[in-house]
Design an enzyme around this catalytic site. Structure first.
Site, PDB file in Angstrom:
ATOM      1  N   PRO A   1       1.017  -1.290   0.079  1.00  0.00           N
ATOM      2  CG  PRO A   1      -0.754  -1.606   1.801  1.00  0.00           C
ATOM      3  CD  PRO A   1       0.591  -2.209   1.199  1.00  0.00           C
ATOM      4  CG  ASP A   2      -0.535   4.902  -1.980  1.00  0.00           C
ATOM      5  OD1 ASP A   2      -1.218   4.792  -0.985  1.00  0.00           O
ATOM      6  OD2 ASP A   2      -1.075   5.429  -2.973  1.00  0.00           O
ATOM      7  CG  PHE A   3       3.687   5.846   2.762  1.00  0.00           C
ATOM      8  CD1 PHE A   3       3.761   5.893   4.181  1.00  0.00           C
ATOM      9  CD2 PHE A   3       4.395   5.075   2.149  1.00  0.00           C
ATOM     10  CE1 PHE A   3       4.398   4.726   4.932  1.00  0.00           C
ATOM     11  CE2 PHE A   3       5.499   4.064   2.636  1.00  0.00           C
ATOM     12  CZ  PHE A   3       5.398   3.915   4.258  1.00  0.00           C
ATOM     13  NE  ARG A   4       3.452  12.400   1.224  1.00  0.00           N
ATOM     14  CZ  ARG A   4       4.566  11.457   1.280  1.00  0.00           C
ATOM     15  NH1 ARG A   4       4.659  10.207   0.553  1.00  0.00           N
ATOM     16  NH2 ARG A   4       5.436  11.936   2.001  1.00  0.00           N
TER      17      ARG A   4
ATOM     18  CG  ASP B   1       8.542  -3.039   1.796  1.00  0.00           C
ATOM     19  OD1 ASP B   1       9.629  -3.095   1.463  1.00  0.00           O
ATOM     20  OD2 ASP B   1       7.280  -2.610   1.334  1.00  0.00           O
TER      21      ASP B   1
ATOM     22  CG  ASN C   1       9.545   0.991  -0.394  1.00  0.00           C
ATOM     23  OD1 ASN C   1       8.566   1.923  -0.130  1.00  0.00           O
ATOM     24  ND2 ASN C   1       9.553   0.592  -1.616  1.00  0.00           N
TER      25      ASN C   1
ATOM     26  CG  HIS D   1      12.210   6.720   5.151  1.00  0.00           C
ATOM     27  ND1 HIS D   1      10.962   6.822   4.533  1.00  0.00           N
ATOM     28  CD2 HIS D   1      12.853   7.811   5.296  1.00  0.00           C
ATOM     29  CE1 HIS D   1      11.193   8.010   4.232  1.00  0.00           C
ATOM     30  NE2 HIS D   1      12.200   8.756   4.613  1.00  0.00           N
TER      31      HIS D   1
END
Length: 347
Positions: free
Chosen positions: A78-81, A154, A152, A171
């Protein structure tokens, strides 16, 4: 270009990759300062239009990018925004002051709960790499990938086959974790982190940085940017660190990274130019990352190879998951049998 400028450009091209070290000597500090100054000179020169770049794409389309790669001139969840469905939207219950706070170390030190809630959502093993992850793996296998700069956490790039030297994980990553204390900085394993995340026992992390940007981007001859708003620093400004002749391909749901003169001057935003009369190197392909990578692979004659890689790797993941579940079921069955035996003896 003057003889001195040509010499400087050649020296930059021959500069080896820099490595992160905990203790910098004075010589290393001077070298780093020189590299940063070279970057600033290049940035101001490009932004002010003092050294116009060479147009190397025959047209500003995905086909043009594919022909450039095949010409041999290129080195190789899933994206963030999204409103309502992005991960930021699902974290509203934590009352973040602004979405990006979840990745900022100062906020994390005071309020780690939102980050670890996100970590539980994205923990490796719950998702499979997609087409775009395996497209990057294919670029690596073909000797065309300098490095993948990822926002990412993940680790799906690693699952797809990229390794430590192939990645800059801006990140952080589940693969390793470190204590945030300056006096400690102890590294912890992925298994240790998994236990902490799912037990809701909040540990501390240290986000790592890298100096690779000062060597990778000046040597880059094709920059592919995928699935990003180009709003979060420092990544938003990385697209400005390539040479002014380097083509830049954006695969995204919308055009982004375009900025006004003043903002581009100080590397706030990417300074992308897709539509003006002066556009000569930036290409926007509006689609999902997976669809864009598959379209590019088809133009390169790699579509069947990419599809087979995805199918093969997903089958391996499914097989490992099935064995893991069978093992867990067997252990649970033995445990239940042992408990039943104890109960019979008690009776």
């Amino acid at each position: 270009m003057s003889e001195e400028a040509s010499k400087r450009a050649q020296e930059e091209a021959d500069t080896p990759d820099l490595e992160c070290q905990s203790d910098d000597s004075s010589d290393e500090g001077d070298a780093s300062g020189d590299t940063e100054m070279d970057f600033l000179r290049s940035l101001f020169s490009r932004t002010l239009g003092l050294s116009p770049g060479e147009k190397v794409l025959d047209e500003l389309t995905l086909d043009g990018v594919a022909r450039y790669i095949l010409s041999g001139k290129s080195a190789g969840i899933p994206d963030f925004r999204s409103p309502g469905t992005g991960l930021y939207a699902n974290l509203q219950k934590y009352n973040l002051p602004y979405p990006e706070a979840i990745f900022q170390i100062d906020y994390f030190k005071k309020h780690p709960e939102p980050f670890f809630a996100l970590a539980r959502e994205l923990y490796p093993g719950q998702f499979k790499p997609t087409v775009c992850h395996y497209f990057m793996r294919m670029l690596k296998d073909k000797g065309l990938l300098t490095r993948c700069y990822s926002q990412n956490i993940d680790t799906l790039e690693r699952v797809a086959g990229l390794e430590g030297e192939d990645l800059i994980e801006a990140h952080g990553t589940f693969h390793t974790s470190h204590c945030v204390s300056f006096l400690c900085r102890k590294e912890y394993s992925m298994d240790w982190m998994q236990t902490k995340i799912f037990s809701e026992d909040i540990p501390k992390l240290k986000l790592l940085s890298s100096q690779s940007t000062f060597s990778d981007f000046p040597r880059c001859d094709l920059l592919i940017i995928m699935g990003t708003s180009l709003q979060v620093q420092p990544f938003a400004s990385l697209v400005s660190r390539v040479s002014n002749s380097c083509p830049r391909l954006l695969i995204n749901m919308e055009k982004t990274g375009q900025s006004e003169f003043g903002m581009g001057l100080f590397s706030f935003g990417g300074g992308m130019d897709f539509d003006s009369d002066k556009a000569y190197r930036d290409v926007a392909h509006l689609s999902t990352c997976d669809d864009g990578c598959m379209a590019l692979a088809e133009l390169l004659g790699w579509k069947e190879e990419l599809e087979q890689m995805v199918k093969r790797e997903h089958a391996l993941i499914d097989s490992k998951d099935a064995k893991k579940k069978d093992k867990e079921a067997s252990q649970n069955s033995k445990s239940t049998g042992a408990e039943a035996g104890k109960s019979d003896k008690t009776e």
